[in-house]
Design an enzyme around this catalytic site. Structure first.
Site, short mmCIF file in Angstrom:
data_model
loop_
_atom_site.label_atom_id
_atom_site.label_comp_id
_atom_site.label_asym_id
_atom_site.label_seq_id
_atom_site.Cartn_x
_atom_site.Cartn_y
_atom_site.Cartn_z
N GLU A 1 0.85 5.72 0.56
CA GLU A 1 0.20 7.00 0.85
C GLU A 1 0.91 8.05 0.02
O GLU A 1 2.14 7.97 -0.18
CB GLU A 1 0.25 7.33 2.33
CG GLU A 1 -0.47 6.34 3.23
CD GLU A 1 -1.96 6.22 2.97
OE1 GLU A 1 -2.54 7.16 2.37
OE2 GLU A 1 -2.55 5.19 3.35
N HIS B 1 -5.68 6.96 7.41
CA HIS B 1 -5.01 6.02 6.51
C HIS B 1 -3.54 5.92 6.91
O HIS B 1 -2.86 6.92 7.11
CB HIS B 1 -5.12 6.49 5.06
CG HIS B 1 -6.50 6.35 4.50
ND1 HIS B 1 -6.80 5.49 3.46
CD2 HIS B 1 -7.65 6.95 4.83
CE1 HIS B 1 -8.08 5.57 3.19
NE2 HIS B 1 -8.62 6.46 4.00
N ASP C 1 0.86 -1.18 0.00
CA ASP C 1 0.00 0.00 0.00
C ASP C 1 0.89 1.24 0.00
O ASP C 1 2.04 1.19 0.47
CB ASP C 1 -0.91 0.01 1.24
CG ASP C 1 -1.91 1.16 1.22
OD1 ASP C 1 -2.52 1.40 0.16
OD2 ASP C 1 -2.06 1.84 2.25
N ASP D 1 -2.92 -0.33 7.03
CA ASP D 1 -3.81 -0.72 5.94
C ASP D 1 -3.37 -2.05 5.33
O ASP D 1 -4.22 -2.87 4.94
CB ASP D 1 -3.84 0.36 4.86
CG ASP D 1 -4.66 1.57 5.28
OD1 ASP D 1 -5.22 1.55 6.40
OD2 ASP D 1 -4.75 2.54 4.50
N ASP E 1 -5.16 18.89 2.47
CA ASP E 1 -6.24 17.94 2.18
C ASP E 1 -5.74 16.50 2.27
O ASP E 1 -6.45 15.61 2.77
CB ASP E 1 -6.82 18.19 0.78
CG ASP E 1 -7.66 19.45 0.72
OD1 ASP E 1 -8.01 19.98 1.79
OD2 ASP E 1 -7.95 19.91 -0.40
N HIS F 1 -4.33 10.95 5.58
CA HIS F 1 -3.37 9.99 6.14
C HIS F 1 -2.63 10.50 7.38
O HIS F 1 -1.90 9.74 8.02
CB HIS F 1 -2.34 9.56 5.09
CG HIS F 1 -1.75 10.69 4.29
ND1 HIS F 1 -1.09 11.75 4.85
CD2 HIS F 1 -1.73 10.90 2.95
CE1 HIS F 1 -0.67 12.56 3.91
NE2 HIS F 1 -1.05 12.08 2.73
#
Length: 224
Positions: free
Chosen positions: A10, A151, A8, A156, A53, A58
């Site tokens: 970010e 997140h 995963d 995750d 944003d 995260h």
């Protein structure tokens, strides 16, 4: 034994081709679709500002990545961990696009899309028309979400690993034990000196058997 890697990312945003960058990578090794303790993790300096944003999603700020390695610094270790095995991710085209864009920036080949396993596609096939976000799948499979306040790539990954196990058929916890017991039984040999016992029916039993056969139409016992 089959190996795959679940991973995963970010990022600073949604568009890797217009300047958004990876700021966190996490990966977990899977053996026969079950997670092992082998992991890869990196928090990265994206070489640009992290928009507020994105931080709201995260929780990673510019201060968190200050002084952290750049993607080029960890690329070799990441690729070594990935190996040549299948790569599992949720909404995998997003993560593949970002990792491939980072690799291209440093003159390395992009990830081969033939290696892609997208758990979002698997979830949509199993639960068509239903919410299939990671949160929704965790709730559906009763996987604890209490630690997921934002997140986080590594968290995750761990949650997705549990989801992936369920999407691919569940752990079947008793299967290994049953298999081992079955193998042990198959390998068991009766003692060679065990006495043999022959059982001779009595006259009454033979008579009852003949009476039973006489009631049958064309019994197989009397075919020549």
């Amino acid at each position: 034994m089959s190996r795959s890697v679940l991973f995963d990312t970010e990022t600073t945003g949604f568009e890797p081709l217009t300047g958004d960058r990876v700021i966190e990578i996490a990966a977990i090794e899977l053996i026969n679709d079950l997670p092992t303790e082998n992991q890869f993790y990196a928090l990265l300096d994206p070489e640009r500002d992290i928009p507020s944003d994105s931080t709201r999603v995260h929780g990673i700020t510019n201060a968190h990545v200050e002084g952290k390695p750049k993607f080029a610094d960890v690329a070799d270790k990441m690729l070594e961990f990935f190996g040549n095995d299948p790569l599992v991710a949720h909404n995998a085209p997003f993560d593949f696009a970002f990792i491939s864009a980072e690799l291209e920036r440093i003159g390395r080949p992009k990830l081969d899309k033939a290696r892609m396993i997208d758990t979002l596609v698997l979830a949509k096939q199993r639960f068509p028309g239903m919410p299939n976000s990671l949160d929704a799948l965790c709730r559906r499979f009763e996987i604890d979400l209490s630690a997921r306040t934002t997140h986080n790539a590594l968290l995750d990954c761990k949650l997705l690993a549990d989801v992936y196990v369920e999407l691919t058929g569940g752990r079947q916890r008793g299967l290994t034990l049953d298999t081992e017991q079955g193998l042990a039984f198959a390998q068991y040999e009766a003692p060679k000196n065990r006495a043999k016992h022959l059982f001779q029916p009595t006259a009454e039993q033979l008579e009852a058997h003949e009476a039973f056969i006489g009631k049958l139409k064309e019994p197989v016992w009397r075919r020549e």
